[in-house]
Design a protein around this motif. Sequence first.
Motif, mmCIF file in Angstrom:
data_model
loop_
_atom_site.group_PDB
_atom_site.id
_atom_site.type_symbol
_atom_site.label_atom_id
_atom_site.label_comp_id
_atom_site.label_asym_id
_atom_site.label_seq_id
_atom_site.Cartn_x
_atom_site.Cartn_y
_atom_site.Cartn_z
ATOM 1 N N LEU A 211 -8.663 1.881 0.486
ATOM 2 C CA LEU A 211 -7.728 0.814 0.839
ATOM 3 C C LEU A 211 -6.969 1.130 2.123
ATOM 4 O O LEU A 211 -6.652 0.224 2.906
ATOM 5 C CB LEU A 211 -6.740 0.589 -0.315
ATOM 6 C CG LEU A 211 -7.330 0.009 -1.605
ATOM 7 C CD1 LEU A 211 -6.233 -0.252 -2.614
ATOM 8 C CD2 LEU A 211 -8.115 -1.261 -1.330
ATOM 9 N N LEU B 236 -3.966 -4.779 -4.536
ATOM 10 C CA LEU B 236 -2.696 -4.067 -4.659
ATOM 11 C C LEU B 236 -1.803 -4.702 -5.725
ATOM 12 O O LEU B 236 -1.079 -3.996 -6.452
ATOM 13 C CB LEU B 236 -1.987 -4.042 -3.305
ATOM 14 C CG LEU B 236 -2.665 -3.163 -2.253
ATOM 15 C CD1 LEU B 236 -2.083 -3.419 -0.870
ATOM 16 C CD2 LEU B 236 -2.527 -1.687 -2.628
ATOM 17 N N MET C 191 -6.900 -1.200 5.338
ATOM 18 C CA MET C 191 -5.634 -1.661 5.900
ATOM 19 C C MET C 191 -5.613 -1.487 7.415
ATOM 20 O O MET C 191 -5.102 -2.351 8.146
ATOM 21 C CB MET C 191 -4.473 -0.893 5.266
ATOM 22 C CG MET C 191 -3.098 -1.459 5.610
ATOM 23 S SD MET C 191 -2.888 -3.129 4.973
ATOM 24 C CE MET C 191 -2.937 -2.809 3.207
ATOM 25 N N LEU D 179 -7.426 4.668 -3.227
ATOM 26 C CA LEU D 179 -6.411 4.457 -2.197
ATOM 27 C C LEU D 179 -6.912 4.875 -0.815
ATOM 28 O O LEU D 179 -6.525 4.270 0.190
ATOM 29 C CB LEU D 179 -5.150 5.239 -2.554
ATOM 30 C CG LEU D 179 -4.364 4.698 -3.755
ATOM 31 C CD1 LEU D 179 -3.224 5.630 -4.105
ATOM 32 C CD2 LEU D 179 -3.848 3.296 -3.461
ATOM 33 N N LEU E 70 0.829 -1.201 0.000
ATOM 34 C CA LEU E 70 0.000 0.000 0.000
ATOM 35 C C LEU E 70 0.866 1.255 0.000
ATOM 36 O O LEU E 70 0.573 2.231 -0.705
ATOM 37 C CB LEU E 70 -0.931 -0.003 1.210
ATOM 38 C CG LEU E 70 -1.875 1.193 1.318
ATOM 39 C CD1 LEU E 70 -2.771 1.273 0.089
ATOM 40 C CD2 LEU E 70 -2.718 1.103 2.584
ATOM 41 N N LEU F 47 -7.081 -7.480 -0.140
ATOM 42 C CA LEU F 47 -6.207 -6.310 -0.258
ATOM 43 C C LEU F 47 -4.948 -6.641 -1.063
ATOM 44 O O LEU F 47 -4.510 -5.846 -1.901
ATOM 45 C CB LEU F 47 -5.831 -5.811 1.134
ATOM 46 C CG LEU F 47 -6.905 -5.001 1.868
ATOM 47 C CD1 LEU F 47 -6.486 -4.714 3.293
ATOM 48 C CD2 LEU F 47 -7.194 -3.701 1.123
#
Length: 779
Positions: A458, A487, A462, A455, A361, A483
Amino acid sequence: MFPDSAAPAPGGLAGLAAGLLLVAALGWAALRPTQPPLPTPAPPDAPAAQFSAARAAAHLAVLARTPRPIASNANRAARDYLLHQLRALGLEPQVQRAVVLKNYVDYNANYESTMGVVHNVLVRLPGTAPDRLRRPGLLLVAHLDSAQASLGAASGAAPVAALLETLRALHALHTSAPLANDVLVLFADGERVGSLGMQAFVEQHPWARQVGLALRFDGAGSGGPLELVNTHGANSAAIDGWLQAVPDVRGSSLMHEIYQLAPRPLRLGALARLEVPVLQFANRGRPFDGAGVLDTPARLERATLQHMGGAMLRLARHFGAQELDTRASNGQVVFALPFVGTVHYNGALAWIATPLACLLLVGAVGIAMRRAGVRYPALLQAGFIAPSIAIALGMLAWQLWMHVPALHRAWNPVAPWHAQQALLYLGAICALCAALFIVAQRILQRLTGTAAAMLGGLISLMLVLVLASWLAPGASYLLAWPLLGALASFFALHSRRVAAWPAPARLAVLLLGVLPAVVLVLPALRDTYMALSPLRMNLPVAMLALLLGVSTILLAQARRYVARVLLLAGLGGLALAGSADEFQEAPLIRADGLVYYKDMPSWDAYWLHPDAPLDPWERTLFSNLKEPHIFVNVFGWESPRQWYAWAPRDGLEFPFVRILRNGKTPNRYADFTLISKNRAPEIRLQVNYARPTRVTVNKRVLLDVEAKTLTIVLYGMEDELLHFRIDVLGDPIFNVKVEEILPGLPERLLRSLPARPAGGTPLVPLSAKSVSADVLWFY
């Protein structure tokens, strides 16, 4: 993921449609039933080496004749029956009588201290291995007791009955197929009041040190297949053994985390302290009501009993024949993949996938900032708005359920078609939330750009993954692999080699990034919803937000008509769910809400009934009232509304209390003795208007810290002399309320009342209760 002008072309509308159809097909494959049909119940004349549901049902009918709360006469009768049946098999059972202490505390320092006398039944089937005394044994566990107003057929009696029949089959197989390991069997007492029996076994019985693997069996419904619901400390050998012995019993590590939030949680209890692998199995179909009134032998599906017992027998034979690996691991992450089967790995590996996802990430953010021109303000803005969208969707689902009562017809646990109606409701909610998510996401993309919008979501996911890896590792796979897939797709699409591929190939890379979320999240969303019911829609909607958040790059290509179609589908589904016919199952039995209450301060006795509709017989008993009232004279202004009427005083004895000392400041305490002339199975004491700091009963320390409030609960004390000392903080005027609680109503009073008319709904035997109360003041 990209600036609007640089988004990779998905291969045109036709390619996008084909991709969405492929994703839908994979989603269907993930949702398709994988459980084989339940076996046909075996008849009573089935071969001796085979498990027979008919033979087990005969035990069930005796065990679940009445409720069996701890320390009650019915509990004792069920234990005697169990001992008789075990001895008839040629086994030598033993009864472990033990005193157990336990404390519960909430976040506000409200304590409940429990002391109970439990009676566990244990039996041992010796193995045949030459070194069996040095080998760890296999422990099979079920619990014998029930709740006070429940017959406890599926939740307790069915596993006990199945275990009895399993022992008979194992005994019959002893000469032809002997087991190498000792098989230890625990029929635990006091499960419904805090797993006291299992705690007594773990803390005090020498066999607890000989256990290498424990298998616990429970029931959370009156039907459905047996499932693996907990893998505490399980290592690869335990999981592989489960998959080999009973491939028809499905399960996942996610369900343990989910059941901790369920209305009737499936707890592992004190077995978690054995420091060996523990597998817990339970059936969940045809759930019963919260009080367990519907948990009756007549409602229990015999095919479920056959599946449970057959699985018990196969598990016992498999693990009893091989040397057990006793090493408890961090637990196993277990989940099913379409066309692959069950996948499992050590829970410690979650902390490898989580840092890897975090590094990817960070790299994705760096690439987006260099190549797509993303700036920190836009990223922070998206990181705040994206989870806010998910929270708003959850609140919307909750408000729909609360303010549209017609939707409640879509969820009726006792209806035979409830699963289909419930899934229709869930599908409608998902479609509606997905439509609103797409609209909100398009607005967010206009504000921050496509890359920042994706993003930001995400980053939020995360953070959830880090928390899940720490607090709920069994659920970490649900976030980690989606995830990582998203990614990986991001990096592939940004590579020069993939950028040169034709549009259909790049679309395939895009779809592969979404694939892990589709095949993992959809089944989890369905199972989570069915376990938690609509009252906890926040978690299923959160899983939907996970799926949508990972799919943002694909949804960015969605045209307006996609959101419109989903919106119409959601509203149509809700309309169909709300128009379902009302289903009312004819009650097989109901609990008796009548209470006989004898009160020392008022020197009188009363009939009480909760604020609920009365049948004609009960209405004659409470003919003095037209509606329920707050009974201020006995229970105070803060008590609930209830029906009450005066009753004869000769139903019970008052608590026999002697105050020995009333300690003055600075050592303020209450010192008194109590004897239950009623031999009450349960005694409750509530300390009011003081903060206890130390409590002892017969010199046993129940509490040794300061408590904001304190309730003391004693089980199985019979007529033992109980000596209490309660130290309190400061110099307050306080009281101790004492209640002796007995199941059922006094027989002499029942004989003086007119008989209930025949033909009505039968009552759960002994589900009414009698209470004898006193209040001790200390000045």
